[in-house]
Design a protein around this motif. Structure first.
Motif, PDB file in Angstrom:
ATOM      1  N   UNK A 158       9.348  18.045  -2.929  1.00 40.75           N
ATOM      2  CA  UNK A 158      10.261  19.063  -3.451  1.00 40.75           C
ATOM      3  C   UNK A 158      11.695  18.543  -3.422  1.00 40.75           C
ATOM      4  N   UNK A 159      11.998  17.718  -2.421  1.00 43.25           N
ATOM      5  CA  UNK A 159      13.329  17.127  -2.280  1.00 43.25           C
ATOM      6  C   UNK A 159      13.182  15.623  -2.066  1.00 43.25           C
TER       7      UNK A 159
ATOM      8  N   UNK B 188       9.526  10.397  -3.593  1.00 39.62           N
ATOM      9  CA  UNK B 188      10.011  10.414  -4.972  1.00 39.62           C
ATOM     10  C   UNK B 188       9.602  11.717  -5.661  1.00 39.62           C
ATOM     11  N   UNK B 189      10.582  12.416  -6.224  1.00 40.84           N
ATOM     12  CA  UNK B 189      10.339  13.671  -6.932  1.00 40.84           C
ATOM     13  C   UNK B 189       9.730  13.359  -8.295  1.00 40.84           C
TER      14      UNK B 189
ATOM     15  N   UNK C 219       0.831  -1.217   0.000  1.00 36.87           N
ATOM     16  CA  UNK C 219       0.000   0.000   0.000  1.00 36.87           C
ATOM     17  C   UNK C 219       0.861   1.262   0.000  1.00 36.87           C
ATOM     18  N   UNK C 220       1.272   1.682  -1.188  1.00 35.48           N
ATOM     19  CA  UNK C 220       2.213   2.795  -1.322  1.00 35.48           C
ATOM     20  C   UNK C 220       1.557   4.089  -1.785  1.00 35.48           C
ATOM     21  N   UNK C 221       0.225   4.125  -1.846  1.00 35.11           N
ATOM     22  CA  UNK C 221      -0.442   5.347  -2.272  1.00 35.11           C
ATOM     23  C   UNK C 221       0.017   6.545  -1.455  1.00 35.11           C
ATOM     24  N   UNK C 222       0.264   7.675  -2.133  1.00 38.15           N
ATOM     25  CA  UNK C 222       0.880   8.836  -1.465  1.00 38.15           C
ATOM     26  C   UNK C 222      -0.194   9.751  -0.889  1.00 38.15           C
TER      27      UNK C 222
ATOM     28  N   UNK D 229      19.026  13.356 -13.352  1.00 41.44           N
ATOM     29  CA  UNK D 229      19.562  13.352 -11.995  1.00 41.44           C
ATOM     30  C   UNK D 229      18.605  14.050 -11.038  1.00 41.44           C
ATOM     31  N   UNK D 230      17.470  14.522 -11.564  1.00 40.99           N
ATOM     32  CA  UNK D 230      16.545  15.322 -10.764  1.00 40.99           C
ATOM     33  C   UNK D 230      15.234  14.599 -10.484  1.00 40.99           C
TER      34      UNK D 230
END
Length: 645
Positions: A145-146, A151-152, A93-96, A288-289
């Protein structure tokens, strides 16, 4: 007399405690009514989901969603909307939901109250009536944001829209029965890659209506720098590689590199003898971002790699099995799926008892197809296999935890950092599953004198119903039966022995039956050198039992290794080696010097938090790196496995 006094004392004490004993004990409050189970019935009307993904500066997506209110909900006086939590491919269950914010519900221009379920916090209860035929929802995704926040998914050059993060759906229905009309707004001039289709594409794109199942399974990559490469194979089913990048130079793929990706499509369709999509879109971010990802979908996959994926081709090959792995999932995981992993919506828990097939065999074919297609050379594939075999053969946690139990790890750990990864074990069904399937492949070849192989299993098991999109569930017995149809053997025992029992060593019979053995030398392979370059560190896994970053930080220390026994842990910083400032070369030289002089130890000055300590490691076996060595007089089945078809 003593007994009488004791009786009097107990009688007096009982008088003191009896009121307390008479006090009623607490009882649990009843739970609120459960969220309705999903039913296989059409949802009346269609949802609309409109995502504004232009605020890349603040990493905020703004969403407007409309939801028709069914007559049944009007009669009950309540509609329940769910935020997706069990995302296919994540196995947990990884829903954000922590990023979901600013929910406002309206109907007919009037604000409607909402209340979150205090047991199922992904459920929102909304009062409805005949005067609220449609709900207008406005909310935000406050994406990280970071990287320390998650995860961005938004950067100045790339946006990754995952529809499960930016939508709610009605409870009480199979999600395949819910129709949705999605749209997205991206920064001006950006281009879009997705398995979703639209009549026209632009800054604002309105996609064709689809099911909610397909929507969640069809993410978007949008980018300032974008390139679409046609990979369509001989079956003429459209396949494309959609590449976004931090900078335009990263998009510069050579014709030979593109041809290797086309070969991947050819080799996969040859292997499985079928396809289960009417088009397929690889989504690849060279960045890389943006946060790293490798996530399978039925008609697409989300992938992220280093910016030098094309431009530093010789240095980045250790990650070039990624696309092959995720592409294989279109057959293994999306079309054929373990029965306990299929769920009617995105909030019913999945169970992963067969992840050693779902992920383990996908890991196997991902590595094999990468070599067969030319994404990596055969030697590079062998070096990767040697490294994985050695890693899991030295996995200390196998002394207490069987492989099958690691299929629970996505729920147990959810990929959180572990203090002693090799002792605790994690999602080992990926790579150790790969070794089991190599064992099966070489055994089939040996028993059939090279007439049969796991290729035959792949075609029989995953290649059915060519062109069908309908998920085909399976259970353990079907896996065994299909193996037996290819080559008779006691496959149930073969699998149970490797999955359910404690084994002190990794299943390396695949190397032996394939004509090779695992050996160690003091020379790193090109695979290890490339990995060290990509990770900017030093890999001493098979000597001191640790890996160290360029700055001297211990990235990982292995259980009961020489480094562990000396008192080192992960997250410390090595300041000095044998009285000299730390460098990778000095640590390597210290290891080789100690091998020459059994009286010499490896002395390290280590900073742990505010504390500085000196540790001595009495290690004298030198640098050790795994290789595969050919066994004379045996059939080279391993080379046959990696040979293009």
């Amino acid at each position: 007399m003593m007994r009488l006094r004791l009786l009097v004392a107990l009688t007096a004490f009982s008088g003191l405690v009896s009121p307390a004993l008479a006090q009623p004990q607490p009882a649990p409050l009843p739970l609120p009514p459960a969220v309705p189970d999903p039913q296989d019935k059409p949802f009346p009307g269609a949802l609309t989901v409109s995502v504004d993904a232009t605020d890349t500066a603040h990493h905020i997506m703004s969403i407007h969603e409309t939801v028709p209110v069914p007559q049944e909900a009007m009669q009950k006086g309540e509609m329940i909307l769910l935020y997706p939590m069990w995302i296919p491919g994540d196995h947990s269950p990884t829903g954000v939901i922590e990023q979901f914010a600013s929910l406002k519900v309206q109907s007919g221009g009037k604000t409607v109250s909402w209340k979150r379920d205090n047991v199922n916090v992904a459920a929102f209860h909304i009062p409805v009536s005949a005067t609220t035929p449609t709900l207008d929802l406005h909310f935000q995704l406050l994406s990280p944001v970071t990287p320390d926040q998650g995860r961005v998914v938004m950067t100045p050059s790339i946006v990754n829209v995952q529809w499960d993060q930016v939508s709610l759906y009605p409870a009480g229905y199979f999600t395949r029965d819910i129709t949705v009309k999605p749209s997205v707004l991206v920064p001006h001039g950006w281009q879009i890659g997705s398995a979703l289709r639209a009549a026209a594409y632009g800054d604002e794109t309105h996609f064709n209506a689809t099911t909610y199942n397909t929507l969640v399974d069809s993410p978007i990559y949008a980018g300032r720098y974008f390139r679409k490469i046609d990979l369509t194979g001989p079956d003429h089913v459209p396949v494309a590689l959609n590449v976004v990048a931090d900078d335009p130079d990263s998009l510069n793929a050579t014709p030979a590199q593109i041809e290797a990706h086309r070969n991947l499509v050819r080799q996969a369709t040859t292997l499985f003898g079928s396809h289960h999509y009417d088009h397929y879109d690889f989504l690849l971010a060279l960045t890389e971002e943006l946060g790293m990802i490798g996530l399978e979908h039925h008609q697409s996959s989300e992938n992220a790699a280093a910016p030098g994926y094309f431009t530093e081709w010789d240095k980045t090959f250790p990650e070039r099995d990624l696309l092959a792995h995720e592409y294989t999932h279109s057959w293994n995981g999306k079309y054929r799926r373990p029965a306990d992993m299929w769920a009617p919506n995105f909030n019913v828990p999945q169970r992963g008892s067969l992840l050693w097939v779902y992920e383990g065999q996908t890991q196997y074919w991902g590595n094999v197809l990468a070599a067969r297609s030319g994404l990596v050379t055969k030697d590079q594939g062998f070096e990767a296999l040697a490294y994985m075999a050695a890693t899991y053969d030295n996995q200390s946690g196998r002394l207490w935890r069987p492989l099958e139990d690691t299929t629970n790890d996505p729920v147990i750990a959810q990929r959180a950092p572990l203090s002693w990864r090799d002792w605790q074990r994690s999602e080992d069904y990926y790579v150790e599953g790969q070794l089991i399937w190599l064992d099966a492949d070489t055994l089939i070849r040996k028993l059939s004198n090279g007439q049969k192989s796991l290729d035959d299993f792949a075609k029989a098991f995953f290649g059915t119903n060519n062109g069908s999109f309908i998920v085909s569930p399976y259970q353990f017995d079907e896996v065994v039966a299909t193996l037996n149809s290819v080559q008779p053997y006691d496959w149930a025992k073969f699998l149970h022995d490797r999955l359910d029992t404690i084994q002190p060593h990794a299943p390396l019979d695949g190397l032996k039956n394939g004509g090779y053995k695992l050996v160690y030398t003091d020379k790193p392979t090109s695979f290890i050198k490339a990995m060290e370059g990509m990770r900017h560190g030093l890999d001493l896994t098979f000597s001191l039992g640790m890996s160290v970053t360029k700055s001297g930080k211990t990235a990982r220390v292995h259980w009961m290794s020489p480094a562990f026994k000396a008192g080192l842990t992960s997250g410390e910083t090595i300041l000095a080696v044998n009285d000299m400032d730390y460098t990778s070369d000095r640590l390597r030289h210290a290891i080789t010097d100690a091998q020459k002089d059994p009286k010499q130890t490896i002395r390290l000055v280590v900073k742990s938090g505010e504390h500085i300590n000196t540790v001595s490691i009495p290690y004298h076996e030198g640098l050790r790196y795994p290789h595969l060595e050919r066994v004379d007089g045996t059939t080279d089945y391993l080379s046959a496995i990696y040979t293009p078809r």
